[in-house]
Design a protein around this motif. Structure first.
Motif, PDB file in Angstrom:
ATOM      1  N   VAL A  20      30.314 -32.696 -18.931  1.00  0.00           N
ATOM      2  CA  VAL A  20      30.950 -31.661 -18.410  1.00  0.00           C
ATOM      3  C   VAL A  20      29.985 -30.479 -18.225  1.00  0.00           C
ATOM      4  CG1 VAL A  20      33.109 -32.158 -18.983  1.00  0.00           C
ATOM      5  CG2 VAL A  20      31.904 -30.660 -20.590  1.00  0.00           C
ATOM      6  N   GLY A  21      28.792 -30.423 -18.748  1.00  0.00           N
ATOM      7  CA  GLY A  21      27.613 -29.259 -18.588  1.00  0.00           C
ATOM      8  C   GLY A  21      26.863 -29.209 -19.858  1.00  0.00           C
ATOM      9  N   VAL A  22      26.010 -28.094 -19.785  1.00  0.00           N
ATOM     10  CA  VAL A  22      25.045 -27.821 -20.956  1.00  0.00           C
ATOM     11  C   VAL A  22      25.367 -26.479 -21.503  1.00  0.00           C
ATOM     12  CG1 VAL A  22      22.407 -27.663 -21.164  1.00  0.00           C
ATOM     13  CG2 VAL A  22      23.368 -29.065 -19.290  1.00  0.00           C
ATOM     14  N   ILE A  57      26.455 -24.229 -18.671  1.00  0.00           N
ATOM     15  CA  ILE A  57      26.288 -24.369 -17.218  1.00  0.00           C
ATOM     16  C   ILE A  57      27.149 -25.561 -17.021  1.00  0.00           C
ATOM     17  CG2 ILE A  57      24.469 -24.968 -15.610  1.00  0.00           C
ATOM     18  CD1 ILE A  57      24.329 -22.263 -16.659  1.00  0.00           C
ATOM     19  N   ALA A  58      27.938 -25.427 -15.879  1.00  0.00           N
ATOM     20  CA  ALA A  58      28.768 -26.453 -15.737  1.00  0.00           C
ATOM     21  C   ALA A  58      28.668 -26.966 -14.214  1.00  0.00           C
ATOM     22  CB  ALA A  58      30.286 -26.023 -15.527  1.00  0.00           C
ATOM     23  N   ARG A  59      27.948 -26.377 -13.201  1.00  0.00           N
ATOM     24  CA  ARG A  59      27.758 -26.750 -11.948  1.00  0.00           C
ATOM     25  C   ARG A  59      26.552 -26.237 -11.210  1.00  0.00           C
ATOM     26  NH1 ARG A  59      31.330 -23.060 -12.147  1.00  0.00           N
ATOM     27  NH2 ARG A  59      33.116 -24.629 -12.959  1.00  0.00           N
ATOM     28  N   ASP A  60      26.047 -26.668 -10.226  1.00  0.00           N
ATOM     29  CA  ASP A  60      24.912 -26.150  -9.466  1.00  0.00           C
ATOM     30  C   ASP A  60      23.833 -25.431 -10.140  1.00  0.00           C
ATOM     31  OD1 ASP A  60      26.591 -27.049  -7.297  1.00  0.00           O
ATOM     32  OD2 ASP A  60      27.748 -25.187  -7.266  1.00  0.00           O
ATOM     33  N   LEU A 114      27.776 -33.100 -11.343  1.00  0.00           N
ATOM     34  CA  LEU A 114      28.226 -31.604 -11.463  1.00  0.00           C
ATOM     35  C   LEU A 114      27.344 -30.953 -10.533  1.00  0.00           C
ATOM     36  CD1 LEU A 114      28.717 -31.703 -15.352  1.00  0.00           C
ATOM     37  CD2 LEU A 114      30.353 -31.921 -13.668  1.00  0.00           C
ATOM     38  N   GLY A 115      26.240 -31.543  -9.835  1.00  0.00           N
ATOM     39  CA  GLY A 115      25.512 -30.709  -9.247  1.00  0.00           C
ATOM     40  C   GLY A 115      24.424 -29.933 -10.002  1.00  0.00           C
ATOM     41  N   ILE A 116      24.130 -30.679 -11.353  1.00  0.00           N
ATOM     42  CA  ILE A 116      23.125 -30.072 -12.102  1.00  0.00           C
ATOM     43  C   ILE A 116      21.888 -31.020 -11.920  1.00  0.00           C
ATOM     44  CG2 ILE A 116      22.515 -29.747 -14.563  1.00  0.00           C
ATOM     45  CD1 ILE A 116      25.421 -28.945 -15.115  1.00  0.00           C
ATOM     46  N   ILE A 117      20.965 -30.715 -11.616  1.00  0.00           N
ATOM     47  CA  ILE A 117      19.811 -31.493 -11.591  1.00  0.00           C
ATOM     48  C   ILE A 117      18.692 -31.270 -12.601  1.00  0.00           C
ATOM     49  CG2 ILE A 117      17.778 -32.258  -9.744  1.00  0.00           C
ATOM     50  CD1 ILE A 117      20.810 -32.309  -8.756  1.00  0.00           C
TER      51      ILE A 117
END
Length: 125
Positions: free
Chosen positions: A67-69, A86-89, A119-122
């Motif tokens: 779900v994120g970092v 950090i949840a997105r983008d 999530l859009g997290i690259i």
């Protein structure tokens, strides 16, 4: 000679994120955990944040998605703790993330990267 070791700094793993605070979210870190910045997270059964485990089912698919970092270190050893993550983008430095280590079956690194990508997290190497 004394050697000093620095812990991961808040948001040190972020390479870029969306304008404003669009990439960020707040949540509750489940009690009993002491995590450093950059730890990949998932939700537990009570919708609280826990360490991403990367566990797969018998078909080889992830049971729970990331779900994120975690943005900054969080010590919830004494009880639940409100945290930001950090949840997105965003673009993140893979070398500064904490995620499940490779088992003999392997695939944890690839699964973590794929789950974050949803999530859009690259994750950049």
């Amino acid at each position: 000679m004394t050697v000093f070791t620095e812990a991961a700094h808040t948001a040190e793993f972020i390479l870029s994120e969306a304008n404003g605070h669009r990439s960020r979210e707040s949540g509750t870190l489940a009690s009993g955990q002491n995590l450093k910045a950059g730890t990949v997270l998932q939700l537990n059964g009570s919708s609280k944040l826990v360490v991403f485990d990367g566990d797969n089912n018998t078909a080889g698919d992830l049971i729970d998605q990331a779900v994120g970092v975690l943005l900054g270190a969080g010590d919830a050893s004494a009880g639940d703790l409100k945290v930001a993550y950090i949840a997105r983008d965003a673009e993140v430095n893979l070398k500064l993330l904490t995620y499940p280590s490779e088992t003999t079956a392997g695939g944890q690194k690839a699964d973590t990267i794929a789950s974050l990508k949803l999530l859009g997290i690259i994750a950049r190497d």
